[in-house]
Structure formats: structure tokens, C-alpha cells
Write a protein that holds these residues in place. Structure first.
Motif, PDB file in Angstrom:
ATOM      1  N   UNK A  38      44.779  21.739  34.863  1.00 28.14           N
ATOM      2  CA  UNK A  38      44.191  21.090  33.695  1.00 28.14           C
ATOM      3  C   UNK A  38      43.878  22.175  32.683  1.00 28.14           C
ATOM      4  N   UNK A  39      44.287  21.970  31.426  1.00 27.78           N
ATOM      5  CA  UNK A  39      43.883  22.889  30.348  1.00 27.78           C
ATOM      6  C   UNK A  39      42.943  22.138  29.419  1.00 27.78           C
ATOM      7  N   UNK A  44      40.281  19.347  21.413  1.00 30.41           N
ATOM      8  CA  UNK A  44      41.378  18.457  21.811  1.00 30.41           C
ATOM      9  C   UNK A  44      41.087  17.906  23.207  1.00 30.41           C
ATOM     10  N   UNK A  45      41.735  16.808  23.568  1.00 30.86           N
ATOM     11  CA  UNK A  45      41.557  16.262  24.917  1.00 30.86           C
ATOM     12  C   UNK A  45      42.116  17.197  25.988  1.00 30.86           C
ATOM     13  N   UNK A  46      41.627  17.019  27.210  1.00 35.38           N
ATOM     14  CA  UNK A  46      42.176  17.752  28.352  1.00 35.38           C
ATOM     15  C   UNK A  46      43.630  17.343  28.551  1.00 35.38           C
ATOM     16  N   UNK A  55      54.715  20.913  27.937  1.00 36.24           N
ATOM     17  CA  UNK A  55      55.016  20.306  26.640  1.00 36.24           C
ATOM     18  C   UNK A  55      53.983  20.732  25.597  1.00 36.24           C
ATOM     19  N   UNK A  56      52.719  20.819  25.992  1.00 30.52           N
ATOM     20  CA  UNK A  56      51.670  21.304  25.091  1.00 30.52           C
ATOM     21  C   UNK A  56      51.998  22.720  24.617  1.00 30.52           C
ATOM     22  N   UNK A 123      40.276  27.152  30.077  1.00 34.96           N
ATOM     23  CA  UNK A 123      39.537  26.755  28.875  1.00 34.96           C
ATOM     24  C   UNK A 123      39.375  27.972  27.975  1.00 34.96           C
ATOM     25  N   UNK A 124      39.527  27.752  26.680  1.00 37.61           N
ATOM     26  CA  UNK A 124      39.406  28.841  25.719  1.00 37.61           C
ATOM     27  C   UNK A 124      38.924  28.301  24.394  1.00 37.61           C
ATOM     28  N   UNK A 125      38.408  29.205  23.574  1.00 34.56           N
ATOM     29  CA  UNK A 125      38.094  28.863  22.187  1.00 34.56           C
ATOM     30  C   UNK A 125      38.059  30.132  21.359  1.00 34.56           C
ATOM     31  N   UNK A 126      37.992  29.956  20.057  1.00 30.00           N
ATOM     32  CA  UNK A 126      38.054  31.079  19.125  1.00 30.00           C
ATOM     33  C   UNK A 126      36.758  31.880  19.154  1.00 30.00           C
ATOM     34  N   UNK A 127      36.896  33.152  18.861  1.00 34.48           N
ATOM     35  CA  UNK A 127      35.738  34.009  18.665  1.00 34.48           C
ATOM     36  C   UNK A 127      35.732  34.483  17.218  1.00 34.48           C
ATOM     37  N   UNK A 128      34.550  34.735  16.708  1.00 37.19           N
ATOM     38  CA  UNK A 128      34.491  35.200  15.294  1.00 37.19           C
ATOM     39  C   UNK A 128      35.107  36.574  15.119  1.00 37.19           C
TER      40      UNK A 128
END
Length: 128
Positions: A38-39, A44-46, A55-56, A123-128
Motif C-alpha cells: 500500500x502506498x 491522495x487516496x491510498x 500504474x500510479x 508514505x511520504x510528503x514534501x519538506x520545506x
């Protein structure tokens, strides 16, 4: 403490993940994922399952992400599960747009499978 051979396997998987972006080949990038992975993309949704995740990544690559550099700061755990904490840089060259870099932070849960260590949750997200 994670054994050296396990750390080498995770490092090799991270390298393979990144190589997929350099080649523009989502199948290579997705090959490090467990079948039941699972990403958790930002905002966005999982996305569940290796095929859907492939595909993602194909869509992400088409949007202009051409390179991913990952740096692991921590790898720990025991038994059949490990967790990894790190940072990365996404190099983006959008079609017709200006090249840019996006810094990220991430957590990955790795699972020991019959095919070796595979990325189970990402799981990831942006950093400043």
C-alpha cells in the motif's frame, strides 16, 4: 540492530526503485513492492496492490518525475518487518515546463517475503 546483509538488501531495493525512474520503467520501480503493498501519496487516496501501484508510478513518471534520490537515516525492526526513515529528492522535468526539485521525507515498512525484502507500506510528503 539490523544485520548487514539485510541493510544491503534494502539498499539494493532502494537503488532498484530509483533506477526505474531513470529508465522511465514503472515495472522496475514497482518490483521492490510486496504484492499486497500500500502506498500513501500526499493529498491522495491510498493505492493498494503492486499492479495498481505500478500504474500510479507510471503516471508519476509521465508527469515529469525523472529521478529519485533516497537517503536512509534509520533502518530498524526485527523478525519479518523493518521500518525505514529517510529523505529524498525528486527531480522533475515536466513536459514543456521548467525542471525543478522536490524534497521529501518518507517512512517505509519492509516485509520479509519468499522473494526477499519487499516494500509493504510507503508514505511520504514534501519538506520545506
Amino acid at each position: 540492530m539490523v544485520a548487514d546483509e539485510v541493510r544491503k538488501a534494502i539498499d539494493a531495493n532502494n537503488k532498484r526503485f530509483s533506477e526505474g525512474f531513470l529508465k522511465g520503467d514503472a515495472a522496475v520501480t514497482a518490483s521492490v513492492l510486496a504484492e499486497d503493498a500500500v502506498v500513501f501519496p500526499p493529498d491522495a487516496p491510498m493505492i493498494q496492490g503492486r499492479e495498481a501501484i505500478e500504474e500510479f508510478w507510471r503516471t508519476v513518471m509521465a508527469s515529469g518525475v525523472k529521478e529519485v534520490e533516497l537517503t536512509t537515516f534509520e533502518l530498524s525492526g526485527s523478525g519479518d518487518f523493518l521500518h525505514e526513515r529517510g529523505t529524498g529528492i525528486l527531480k522533475v522535468h515536466p513536459p514543456g515546463g521548467t525542471p525543478a526539485e522536490q524534497k521529501i521525507k518518507f517512512v517505509v515498512v519492509w516485509k520479509r517475503t519468499a522473494d526477499g525484502w519487499k516494500n509493504l507500506w510507503d508514505i511520504w510528503n514534501a519538506t520545506p
